[in-house]
Write an enzyme that holds these catalytic residues in place. Sequence first.
Site, PDB file in Angstrom:
ATOM      1  N   PHE A 240     -63.759 -50.888  16.987  1.00 12.34           N
ATOM      2  CA  PHE A 240     -62.655 -51.969  17.241  1.00 12.34           C
ATOM      3  C   PHE A 240     -61.892 -51.223  18.344  1.00 12.34           C
ATOM      4  O   PHE A 240     -61.175 -50.187  18.121  1.00 12.34           O
ATOM      5  CB  PHE A 240     -61.927 -52.402  16.102  1.00 12.34           C
ATOM      6  CG  PHE A 240     -62.797 -53.288  15.065  1.00 12.34           C
ATOM      7  CD1 PHE A 240     -63.629 -52.696  14.339  1.00 12.34           C
ATOM      8  CD2 PHE A 240     -62.624 -54.794  15.333  1.00 12.34           C
ATOM      9  CE1 PHE A 240     -64.485 -53.644  13.616  1.00 12.34           C
ATOM     10  CE2 PHE A 240     -63.407 -55.418  14.316  1.00 12.34           C
ATOM     11  CZ  PHE A 240     -64.199 -54.926  13.378  1.00 12.34           C
TER      12      PHE A 240
ATOM     13  N   CYS B 145     -49.960 -60.087  23.876  1.00 10.43           N
ATOM     14  CA  CYS B 145     -50.688 -61.179  23.767  1.00 10.43           C
ATOM     15  C   CYS B 145     -49.822 -62.259  24.489  1.00 10.43           C
ATOM     16  O   CYS B 145     -48.488 -62.138  24.791  1.00 10.43           O
ATOM     17  CB  CYS B 145     -50.710 -61.846  22.464  1.00 10.43           C
ATOM     18  SG  CYS B 145     -51.747 -63.118  22.255  1.00 10.43           S
TER      19      CYS B 145
ATOM     20  N   CYS C 215     -48.688 -67.070  17.875  1.00  7.08           N
ATOM     21  CA  CYS C 215     -49.127 -67.829  16.689  1.00  7.08           C
ATOM     22  C   CYS C 215     -48.140 -67.596  15.525  1.00  7.08           C
ATOM     23  O   CYS C 215     -48.159 -66.342  15.090  1.00  7.08           O
ATOM     24  CB  CYS C 215     -50.502 -67.373  16.354  1.00  7.08           C
ATOM     25  SG  CYS C 215     -51.552 -68.047  17.851  1.00  7.08           S
TER      26      CYS C 215
ATOM     27  N   CYS D 186     -50.199 -65.231  12.744  1.00  5.23           N
ATOM     28  CA  CYS D 186     -50.731 -64.065  13.366  1.00  5.23           C
ATOM     29  C   CYS D 186     -50.669 -62.979  12.523  1.00  5.23           C
ATOM     30  O   CYS D 186     -49.567 -62.597  12.006  1.00  5.23           O
ATOM     31  CB  CYS D 186     -50.229 -63.659  14.706  1.00  5.23           C
ATOM     32  SG  CYS D 186     -51.188 -62.367  15.526  1.00  5.23           S
ATOM     33  N   ASP D 187     -51.835 -62.415  12.058  1.00  4.06           N
ATOM     34  CA  ASP D 187     -51.788 -61.352  11.040  1.00  4.06           C
ATOM     35  C   ASP D 187     -51.609 -59.739  11.530  1.00  4.06           C
ATOM     36  O   ASP D 187     -51.967 -58.743  11.113  1.00  4.06           O
ATOM     37  CB  ASP D 187     -52.849 -61.404  10.310  1.00  4.06           C
ATOM     38  CG  ASP D 187     -54.282 -61.273  10.854  1.00  4.06           C
ATOM     39  OD1 ASP D 187     -54.391 -61.124  12.078  1.00  4.06           O
ATOM     40  OD2 ASP D 187     -55.417 -61.446  10.214  1.00  4.06           O
ATOM     41  N   THR D 188     -51.586 -59.913  12.928  1.00  6.05           N
ATOM     42  CA  THR D 188     -51.663 -58.539  13.486  1.00  6.05           C
ATOM     43  C   THR D 188     -50.393 -57.860  14.412  1.00  6.05           C
ATOM     44  O   THR D 188     -49.625 -58.726  14.978  1.00  6.05           O
ATOM     45  CB  THR D 188     -53.057 -58.660  14.388  1.00  6.05           C
ATOM     46  OG1 THR D 188     -54.026 -58.936  13.744  1.00  6.05           O
ATOM     47  CG2 THR D 188     -53.279 -57.298  15.314  1.00  6.05           C
TER      48      THR D 188
ATOM     49  N   GLU E  23     -63.188 -60.679  20.836  1.00  4.33           N
ATOM     50  CA  GLU E  23     -62.494 -61.701  20.293  1.00  4.33           C
ATOM     51  C   GLU E  23     -61.265 -62.367  21.085  1.00  4.33           C
ATOM     52  O   GLU E  23     -60.488 -61.554  21.480  1.00  4.33           O
ATOM     53  CB  GLU E  23     -61.944 -61.003  18.980  1.00  4.33           C
ATOM     54  CG  GLU E  23     -62.693 -60.495  18.022  1.00  4.33           C
ATOM     55  CD  GLU E  23     -63.161 -61.445  16.762  1.00  4.33           C
ATOM     56  OE1 GLU E  23     -62.484 -62.605  16.684  1.00  4.33           O
ATOM     57  OE2 GLU E  23     -64.285 -60.920  16.204  1.00  4.33           O
TER      58      GLU E  23
ATOM     59  N   HIS F  97     -63.018 -57.997   5.507  1.00  2.70           N
ATOM     60  CA  HIS F  97     -62.274 -56.655   5.573  1.00  2.70           C
ATOM     61  C   HIS F  97     -61.182 -56.691   4.392  1.00  2.70           C
ATOM     62  O   HIS F  97     -60.898 -55.702   3.879  1.00  2.70           O
ATOM     63  CB  HIS F  97     -62.162 -56.262   6.731  1.00  2.70           C
ATOM     64  CG  HIS F  97     -61.523 -57.248   7.456  1.00  2.70           C
ATOM     65  ND1 HIS F  97     -61.864 -58.332   8.044  1.00  2.70           N
ATOM     66  CD2 HIS F  97     -60.037 -57.163   8.076  1.00  2.70           C
ATOM     67  CE1 HIS F  97     -60.806 -59.118   8.957  1.00  2.70           C
ATOM     68  NE2 HIS F  97     -59.868 -58.384   8.674  1.00  2.70           N
TER      69      HIS F  97
HETATM   70  C1  LIG Z   1     -55.496 -61.204  15.797  1.00  7.29           C
HETATM   71  S1  LIG Z   1     -56.563 -62.272  16.733  1.00  7.29           S
HETATM   72  C2  LIG Z   1     -56.977 -61.178  18.403  1.00  7.29           C
HETATM   73  C3  LIG Z   1     -57.815 -62.002  19.178  1.00  7.29           C
HETATM   74  C4  LIG Z   1     -57.372 -63.184  19.947  1.00  7.29           C
HETATM   75  N1  LIG Z   1     -55.795 -63.087  20.255  1.00  7.29           N
HETATM   76  C5  LIG Z   1     -57.260 -64.501  19.239  1.00  7.29           C
HETATM   77  O1  LIG Z   1     -56.644 -64.899  18.600  1.00  7.29           O
HETATM   78  O2  LIG Z   1     -58.482 -64.852  18.893  1.00  7.29           O
HETATM   79  C6  LIG Z   1     -58.302 -61.994  15.703  1.00  7.29           C
HETATM   80  C7  LIG Z   1     -58.815 -63.094  14.895  1.00  7.29           C
HETATM   81  O3  LIG Z   1     -57.565 -63.029  14.015  1.00  7.29           O
HETATM   82  C8  LIG Z   1     -57.739 -64.653  13.519  1.00  7.29           C
HETATM   83  N2  LIG Z   1     -56.433 -64.433  13.005  1.00  7.29           N
HETATM   84  C9  LIG Z   1     -55.098 -64.291  13.386  1.00  7.29           C
HETATM   85  N3  LIG Z   1     -54.407 -64.429  12.302  1.00  7.29           N
HETATM   86  C10 LIG Z   1     -54.793 -64.974  11.094  1.00  7.29           C
HETATM   87  C11 LIG Z   1     -54.635 -65.329   9.984  1.00  7.29           C
HETATM   88  N4  LIG Z   1     -53.357 -65.064   9.324  1.00  7.29           N
HETATM   89  N5  LIG Z   1     -55.648 -65.740   9.066  1.00  7.29           N
HETATM   90  C12 LIG Z   1     -56.841 -65.772   9.434  1.00  7.29           C
HETATM   91  N6  LIG Z   1     -57.168 -65.548  10.760  1.00  7.29           N
HETATM   92  C13 LIG Z   1     -56.581 -65.159  11.556  1.00  7.29           C
HETATM   93  C14 LIG Z   1     -57.545 -65.228  15.002  1.00  7.29           C
HETATM   94  O4  LIG Z   1     -57.791 -66.519  15.102  1.00  7.29           O
HETATM   95  C15 LIG Z   1     -58.678 -64.334  15.697  1.00  7.29           C
HETATM   96  O5  LIG Z   1     -59.859 -65.120  15.510  1.00  7.29           O
HETATM   97  N1  LIG Z   2     -62.902 -55.557   9.829  1.00  4.30           N
HETATM   98  C1  LIG Z   2     -62.238 -56.236  10.936  1.00  4.30           C
HETATM   99  N2  LIG Z   2     -62.913 -57.141  11.481  1.00  4.30           N
HETATM  100  C2  LIG Z   2     -62.373 -57.859  12.351  1.00  4.30           C
HETATM  101  N3  LIG Z   2     -62.759 -58.973  13.165  1.00  4.30           N
HETATM  102  C3  LIG Z   2     -61.939 -59.432  13.994  1.00  4.30           C
HETATM  103  C4  LIG Z   2     -60.938 -58.724  13.834  1.00  4.30           C
HETATM  104  C5  LIG Z   2     -59.500 -58.765  14.705  1.00  4.30           C
HETATM  105  O1  LIG Z   2     -58.359 -58.572  14.245  1.00  4.30           O
HETATM  106  O2  LIG Z   2     -59.743 -59.196  15.714  1.00  4.30           O
HETATM  107  C6  LIG Z   2     -60.939 -57.911  12.847  1.00  4.30           C
HETATM  108  C7  LIG Z   2     -60.204 -56.771  12.044  1.00  4.30           C
HETATM  109  O3  LIG Z   2     -58.970 -56.474  12.413  1.00  4.30           O
HETATM  110  N4  LIG Z   2     -61.042 -55.878  11.122  1.00  4.30           N
HETATM  111  S1  SF4 Z   3     -53.641 -64.652  16.674  1.00  2.00           S
HETATM  112 FE1  SF4 Z   3     -52.323 -63.144  17.421  1.00  2.00          FE
HETATM  113  S2  SF4 Z   3     -53.158 -62.080  18.873  1.00  2.00           S
HETATM  114 FE2  SF4 Z   3     -54.275 -64.113  18.683  1.00  2.00          FE
HETATM  115  S3  SF4 Z   3     -53.545 -65.421  20.037  1.00  2.00           S
HETATM  116 FE3  SF4 Z   3     -52.276 -65.683  18.068  1.00  2.00          FE
HETATM  117  S4  SF4 Z   3     -50.646 -64.381  18.512  1.00  2.00           S
HETATM  118 FE4  SF4 Z   3     -52.128 -63.885  19.990  1.00  2.00          FE
HETATM  119 MG   LIG Z   4     -57.531 -58.302  12.191  1.00  2.00          MG
END
Ligand SMILES: C[S@@+](CC[C@H](N)C(=O)[O-])C[C@H]1O[C@@H](n2cnc3c(N)ncnc32)[C@H](O)[C@@H]1O
Ligand SMILES: Nc1nc2[nH]cc(C(=O)O)c2c(=O)[nH]1
Ligand code: SF4
Ligand SMILES: [Mg+2]
Length: 181
Positions: free
Chosen positions: A23, A29, A33, A36-38, A92, A175
């Site tokens: 990865f 970004c 959102c 957003c979990d990241t 992604e 994961h």
């Molecule tokens: C952190 S995003 C990064 C890539 C890109 N910005 C996007 O949103 O596709 C990676 C994936 O996690 C999904 N995602 C983000 N927050 C989430 C959440 N709380 N629960 C499930 N999926 C989530 C997004 O829709 C995306 O498919």
């Molecule tokens: N194991 C794992 N798989 C993923 N697939 C998409 C991810 C992401 O954050 O984009 C993700 C991530 O964060 N971890």
């Molecule tokens: S899920 Fe997180 S990283 Fe993806 S578009 Fe939304 S704010 Fe950006």
């Molecule tokens: Mg992720």
Amino acid sequence: MKVNEIFYSLQGEGYHTGTPAVFLRLSGCNLKCDFCDTEHQSGTEMALGEILERVLPYPSRHIVITGGEPSLQLNDDLVEMLHNAGFYIQVETNGTNPLPEDIDWVTCSPKGESVVRLKRIDELKVVYLGQDVEEIANRYAAMHYFLQPCSGKNIAETVSYILDHTHWRLSLQTHKIIGIE
Ligand SMILES: C[S@@+](CC[C@H](N)C(=O)[O-])C[C@H]1O[C@@H](n2cnc3c(N)ncnc32)[C@H](O)[C@@H]1O
Ligand SMILES: Nc1nc2[nH]cc(C(=O)O)c2c(=O)[nH]1
Ligand code: SF4
Ligand SMILES: [Mg+2]
């Protein structure tokens, strides 16, 4: 290129679930959102050669480029370097920016009202929040359609929707279930 993190894990989501993958999470970004979990803002400036040095030691040649929003920084030079090193490149993306043409697998997860500007989508992976996902699927042609529960909180609702709308498949964030990165 500003890199948030590089790690080795199993692809946890979508079509390639279970595939060992490197990865590469690029920083920053263009969307905010609320679910957003990241944490994706922090990062370190890295040259292409440094990225290659970090990804090559892992045994898999499947790389997932994510973020943040990878399309903000992803360029032909990075794609060419990874292809020359033998990588299958999955991206992604939220789809709001065009990608280099020769990405091997495009995972698009459209967000709210933002418009998708991609030429090809391999899988559309929608975070299910009870929104009108048929309208989204009709707008964007893809090879595969996935609904992903939001933070694992609405799995029953997502399953129930898919049982009644059979062109969708379930994407769990596996994961998180098994406690890996
Ligand atoms: C952190 S995003 C990064 C890539 C890109 N910005 C996007 O949103 O596709 C990676 C994936 O996690 C999904 N995602 C983000 N927050 C989430 C959440 N709380 N629960 C499930 N999926 C989530 C997004 O829709 C995306 O498919
Ligand atoms: N194991 C794992 N798989 C993923 N697939 C998409 C991810 C992401 O954050 O984009 C993700 C991530 O964060 N971890
Ligand atoms: S899920 Fe997180 S990283 Fe993806 S578009 Fe939304 S704010 Fe950006
Ligand atoms: Mg992720």
